[in-house]
Design a protein around this motif. Structure first.
Motif, mmCIF file in Angstrom:
data_model
loop_
_atom_site.group_PDB
_atom_site.id
_atom_site.type_symbol
_atom_site.label_atom_id
_atom_site.label_comp_id
_atom_site.label_asym_id
_atom_site.label_seq_id
_atom_site.Cartn_x
_atom_site.Cartn_y
_atom_site.Cartn_z
ATOM 1 N N GLY A 114 -31.651 -7.141 -15.943
ATOM 2 C CA GLY A 114 -30.351 -7.633 -16.272
ATOM 3 C C GLY A 114 -29.333 -8.194 -15.320
ATOM 4 N N ILE A 115 -30.037 -8.426 -14.047
ATOM 5 C CA ILE A 115 -28.909 -8.828 -12.992
ATOM 6 C C ILE A 115 -28.781 -10.136 -12.998
ATOM 7 C CG2 ILE A 115 -28.927 -8.802 -10.577
ATOM 8 C CD1 ILE A 115 -28.568 -5.755 -11.720
ATOM 9 N N THR A 116 -27.512 -10.636 -13.017
ATOM 10 C CA THR A 116 -27.381 -12.137 -12.954
ATOM 11 C C THR A 116 -26.814 -12.625 -11.466
ATOM 12 O OG1 THR A 116 -24.859 -11.665 -13.489
ATOM 13 C CG2 THR A 116 -26.693 -12.034 -15.167
ATOM 14 N N GLU A 117 -26.777 -11.778 -10.477
ATOM 15 C CA GLU A 117 -26.319 -12.605 -8.958
ATOM 16 C C GLU A 117 -27.221 -11.594 -7.908
ATOM 17 O OE1 GLU A 117 -22.450 -12.957 -6.307
ATOM 18 O OE2 GLU A 117 -22.332 -13.257 -8.301
ATOM 19 N N LEU A 118 -27.667 -12.527 -7.004
ATOM 20 C CA LEU A 118 -28.004 -11.828 -5.926
ATOM 21 C C LEU A 118 -27.284 -12.296 -4.682
ATOM 22 C CD1 LEU A 118 -31.673 -13.419 -6.252
ATOM 23 C CD2 LEU A 118 -31.151 -11.338 -6.805
ATOM 24 N N ARG A 119 -26.957 -11.078 -3.809
ATOM 25 C CA ARG A 119 -26.549 -11.199 -2.557
ATOM 26 C C ARG A 119 -27.162 -10.889 -1.443
ATOM 27 N NH1 ARG A 119 -20.133 -10.271 -3.250
ATOM 28 N NH2 ARG A 119 -19.940 -11.516 -5.110
ATOM 29 N N LEU A 120 -27.083 -11.410 -0.193
ATOM 30 C CA LEU A 120 -27.396 -10.877 1.001
ATOM 31 C C LEU A 120 -26.644 -11.237 2.193
ATOM 32 C CD1 LEU A 120 -28.478 -13.617 2.816
ATOM 33 C CD2 LEU A 120 -30.365 -13.637 0.868
ATOM 34 N N GLU A 121 -27.009 -10.676 3.609
ATOM 35 C CA GLU A 121 -26.000 -10.718 4.456
ATOM 36 C C GLU A 121 -26.996 -11.275 5.578
ATOM 37 O OE1 GLU A 121 -24.695 -6.976 5.632
ATOM 38 O OE2 GLU A 121 -23.321 -6.933 3.891
ATOM 39 N N VAL A 122 -26.331 -12.475 6.259
ATOM 40 C CA VAL A 122 -27.273 -13.241 7.335
ATOM 41 C C VAL A 122 -25.769 -13.378 8.493
ATOM 42 C CG1 VAL A 122 -26.839 -15.321 6.250
ATOM 43 C CG2 VAL A 122 -28.697 -15.082 7.985
ATOM 44 N N TYR A 123 -26.308 -13.271 9.762
ATOM 45 C CA TYR A 123 -25.252 -13.630 10.846
ATOM 46 C C TYR A 123 -25.037 -14.897 10.625
ATOM 47 C CZ TYR A 123 -26.299 -9.035 12.417
ATOM 48 O OH TYR A 123 -26.500 -7.375 12.337
#
Length: 149
Positions: A114-123
């Motif tokens: 049921g997740i509608t958004e992905l996030r991640l971190e990158v330099y």
């Protein structure tokens, strides 16, 4: 083949973790010197809130990535999101689209929850990684700033 990681993959996953750390050291002056770890890989394998995947070619584990369900800030439209991390492909196997395949599978798993958004971190200075994530449909969103005092 992309599959769920198992405890049998632990040695390779520990090596990948050090590969991620070594790749990020030049971008992050705040990392401690010496041996460090980022992940609780045992928990990542066993938690229902985390999907840890590996890419396997010819019986060899050559890449990894995970999605972890996180609670969003109360003012955002989505109550939860999936945070992606531990994105690593052995240098000998880069350029084969394995990272993209891992992201696709993590996206499918996240959507099934049921997740509608992905996030991640990158330099911000890691342009090759940024290009790879933009190719997968990610857009730059927030710049985290810091100042030593």
């Amino acid at each position: 083949m992309i599959r769920c990681a198992t405890f049998n993959d632990m040695d390779k996953l520990l090596a990948f973790e050090q590969g991620v750390i070594n790749a990020e050291r030049p971008f992050d002056p705040t990392l401690k010197d010496g041996d460090i770890t980022y992940y609780d890989i045992d928990k990542m394998i066993s938690s229902p809130e985390i999907e840890l995947l590996v890419a396997e070619l010819g019986g060899e584990v050559v890449g990894s990535g995970y999605a972890r369900i996180e609670k969003s800030k109360p003012y955002l439209r989505h109550p939860q999101y999936a945070y992606l991390g531990f994105m690593y492909v052995d240098p000998k196997y880069r350029g084969m689209g394995l990272n993209q395949k891992i992201i696709e599978r993590l996206s499918e798993w996240s959507a099934s929850k049921g997740i509608t958004e992905l996030r991640l971190e990158v330099y911000q200075t890691n342009e090759p990684a940024i290009r790879a994530y933009e190719k997968a449909g990610f857009v730059r969103h927030i710049v985290l700033m810091r100042k030593e005092i």
